[in-house]
Enzyme design. Structure first.
Site, PDB file in Angstrom:
ATOM      1  N   GLY A  39       0.869  -1.189   0.000  1.00  0.00           N
ATOM      2  CA  GLY A  39       0.000   0.000   0.000  1.00  0.00           C
ATOM      3  C   GLY A  39       0.893   1.221   0.000  1.00  0.00           C
ATOM      4  N   ALA A  40       1.547   1.431  -1.158  1.00  0.00           N
ATOM      5  CA  ALA A  40       2.528   2.526  -1.251  1.00  0.00           C
ATOM      6  C   ALA A  40       1.835   3.812  -1.718  1.00  0.00           C
ATOM      7  CB  ALA A  40       3.650   2.122  -2.213  1.00  0.00           C
ATOM      8  N   GLY A  41       0.788   4.200  -0.963  1.00  0.00           N
ATOM      9  CA  GLY A  41       0.096   5.461  -1.240  1.00  0.00           C
ATOM     10  C   GLY A  41       0.596   6.535  -0.288  1.00  0.00           C
TER      11      GLY A  41
ATOM     12  N   GLY B  51       1.455   4.920   3.294  1.00  0.00           N
ATOM     13  CA  GLY B  51       2.517   3.913   3.171  1.00  0.00           C
ATOM     14  C   GLY B  51       3.851   4.583   2.880  1.00  0.00           C
TER      15      GLY B  51
ATOM     16  N   ARG C 240      -0.933  12.648  -1.520  1.00  0.00           N
ATOM     17  CA  ARG C 240       0.010  12.538  -2.641  1.00  0.00           C
ATOM     18  C   ARG C 240      -0.030  13.822  -3.455  1.00  0.00           C
ATOM     19  NH1 ARG C 240      -1.130   6.464  -5.018  1.00  0.00           N
ATOM     20  NH2 ARG C 240      -3.182   6.582  -4.093  1.00  0.00           N
TER      21      ARG C 240
ATOM     22  N   LYS D 275     -11.808   5.303  17.729  1.00  0.00           N
ATOM     23  CA  LYS D 275     -11.610   6.017  16.466  1.00  0.00           C
ATOM     24  C   LYS D 275     -12.790   5.725  15.536  1.00  0.00           C
ATOM     25  CE  LYS D 275      -8.488   7.987  13.420  1.00  0.00           C
ATOM     26  NZ  LYS D 275      -8.315   7.444  12.086  1.00  0.00           N
TER      27      LYS D 275
ATOM     28  N   ASN E 100     -15.277   8.486  13.851  1.00  0.00           N
ATOM     29  CA  ASN E 100     -15.459   8.560  12.396  1.00  0.00           C
ATOM     30  C   ASN E 100     -16.928   8.349  12.002  1.00  0.00           C
ATOM     31  OD1 ASN E 100     -12.236   7.157  11.965  1.00  0.00           O
ATOM     32  ND2 ASN E 100     -12.809   9.205  11.394  1.00  0.00           N
TER      33      ASN E 100
ATOM     34  N   ASN F  50     -17.811  11.442   9.769  1.00  0.00           N
ATOM     35  CA  ASN F  50     -17.511  11.283   8.333  1.00  0.00           C
ATOM     36  C   ASN F  50     -18.724  11.285   7.403  1.00  0.00           C
ATOM     37  OD1 ASN F  50     -15.027  11.023   9.568  1.00  0.00           O
ATOM     38  ND2 ASN F  50     -14.289   9.492   8.146  1.00  0.00           N
TER      39      ASN F  50
ATOM     40  N   SER G  81     -12.079  12.690   5.525  1.00  0.00           N
ATOM     41  CA  SER G  81     -11.543  11.822   4.462  1.00  0.00           C
ATOM     42  C   SER G  81     -12.681  11.294   3.579  1.00  0.00           C
ATOM     43  CB  SER G  81     -10.755  10.662   5.076  1.00  0.00           C
ATOM     44  OG  SER G  81     -11.567   9.952   5.974  1.00  0.00           O
TER      45      SER G  81
END
Ligand SMILES: NC(=O)C1=CN([C@@H]2O[C@H](COP(=O)(O)OP(=O)(O)OC[C@H]3O[C@@H](n4cnc5c(N)ncnc54)[C@H](OP(=O)(O)O)[C@@H]3O)[C@@H](O)[C@H]2O)C=CC1
Ligand SMILES: CC(C)(CO)C(=O)C(=O)O
Length: 300
Positions: free
Chosen positions: A7-9, A12, A128, A179, A183, A187, A250
């Protein structure tokens, strides 16, 4: 320890940069890599300063044992992502799940009962800016723990030394539940109203709905044996609303950007608990259904 990050977002990569700053070895796992690609250059800037990192990358389908795995995908991707590397994991591998929401750990336990899971929550913030360009938007607190573990494991030192505020939590399921309840109250309402978090307190009609959601979440939490997690929930939720008044939640950001939301692992999880324990939670269900309809209209 050598960490693999699945999960290289935004988050991550944020954690990868923080581990790399402490010279802790790591590899980013990607769905696929370009031919001969074994490294990427990651740029990070923001509240923890600016730095550049040469990081090893690998396809999930590559060979080689994974001993320490951080999973940092969206909640709905956790199970498929872990399944895609399961042949590289052993019963001794440590798998740390830090995604928002609840329900994915149970899915993994059902599908891969041999795996050993550690869980956590984080309030760090990142997004990002571009490919391999991450903005560290806010410093936060990270809590990590593992059911039925009394002593803090040696691998936790990697996280304690890399993050500015990271603690081992013996009651990690209570931290996750707290949490989740926060949320659930903020949210979907902010996403459906299209408003910043602060308006949930400043507009009386919305504040009344927040209070109603807190009451429902308190009953569900108590029925689920999470009394400590939901104690003083309404006060905590209005504190978070005040502290994040200028934020778009989010879920609102996901809806605005046309992305799938994590609703099934937030209000959806609360709704499943309410049904299981026969607790009335009509407003939570109404918001869950409204959000699902909104998503379906966008992703038919
Ligand atoms: N961003 C934030 O400030 C915060 C986020 N969180 C939580 O952290 C989690 C991650 O959020 P965030 O980092 O923002 O999300 P992102 O969408 O930025 O990152 C998720 C990453 O997971 C990757 N991924 C998904 N499935 C797979 C797979 N099967 N194999 C390999 N990679 C995969 C995605 O790849 P691809 O792009 O190719 O789909 C993407 O790079 C969420 O649960 C979120 O709620 C918690 C606190 C703050
Ligand atoms: C605390 C809160 C509500 C801040 O926006 C959040 O966690 C989110 O947006 O997902």
């Amino acid at each position: 320890m050598h960490w693999h990050i699945l999960g290289a977002g935004a988050m991550g990569c944020l954690f990868a940069a923080q581990l790399d700053r402490q010279k802790i070895p790591l590899t980013l796992l990607l769905r696929s890599t370009k031919e001969n690609q074994s490294e990427i250059t990651l740029d990070i800037e923001g509240v923890s300063g600016a730095s550049q990192h040469q990081l090893a990358v690998q396809a999930c389908s590559a060979k080689g044992q994974i001993d320490y795995l951080l999973v940092m995908t969206k909640a709905y991707d956790v199970l498929p992502a872990v399944t895609s590397v399961v042949q590289r994991l052993s019963p001794q591998s440590v798998i740390l799940l830090l995604s928002n929401g609840i329900g994915f750990a149970e899915q993994i336990q059902r599908n891969h009962p041999q795996l050993q899971l550690a869980l956590g929550t984080t309030t760090e913030g990142a997004f990002r800016r571009g490919p391999w360009q991450i903005q560290h938007a806010g410093l936060g607190s990270t809590r990590i723990g593992q059911a039925a573990t009394t002593a803090t494991p040696a691998w936790f030192e990697d996280w304690r030394s890399s993050l500015s505020d990271c603690h081992w939590d013996r009651q990690i399921s209570a931290a996750q539940w707290r949490k989740l309840a926060i949320n659930c109250a903020i949210n979907p309402l902010s996403a459906l109203e299209g408003c910043r978090n602060g308006e949930l307190a400043s507009k009386p009609a919305l504040a009344a709905k927040v209070r109603e959601l807190c009451a429902e979440m308190t009953l569900i939490g108590q029925a689920a044996g999470q009394c400590a997690a939901v104690s003083g929930l309404e006060h905590k939720v209005f504190e978070v609303i005040k502290a994040t008044a200028a934020n778009r939640s989010s879920m609102l950001q996901d809806i605005t950007a046309g992305r799938r939301t994590e609703i099934d692992y937030i209000n959806g999880y609360a709704d499943r608990c309410a049904r299981q324990f026969a607790v009335e939670a009509p407003l939570n269900r109404e918001l869950l259904e409204a959000l699902r309809q909104l998503e379906q209209a966008r992703f038919p």
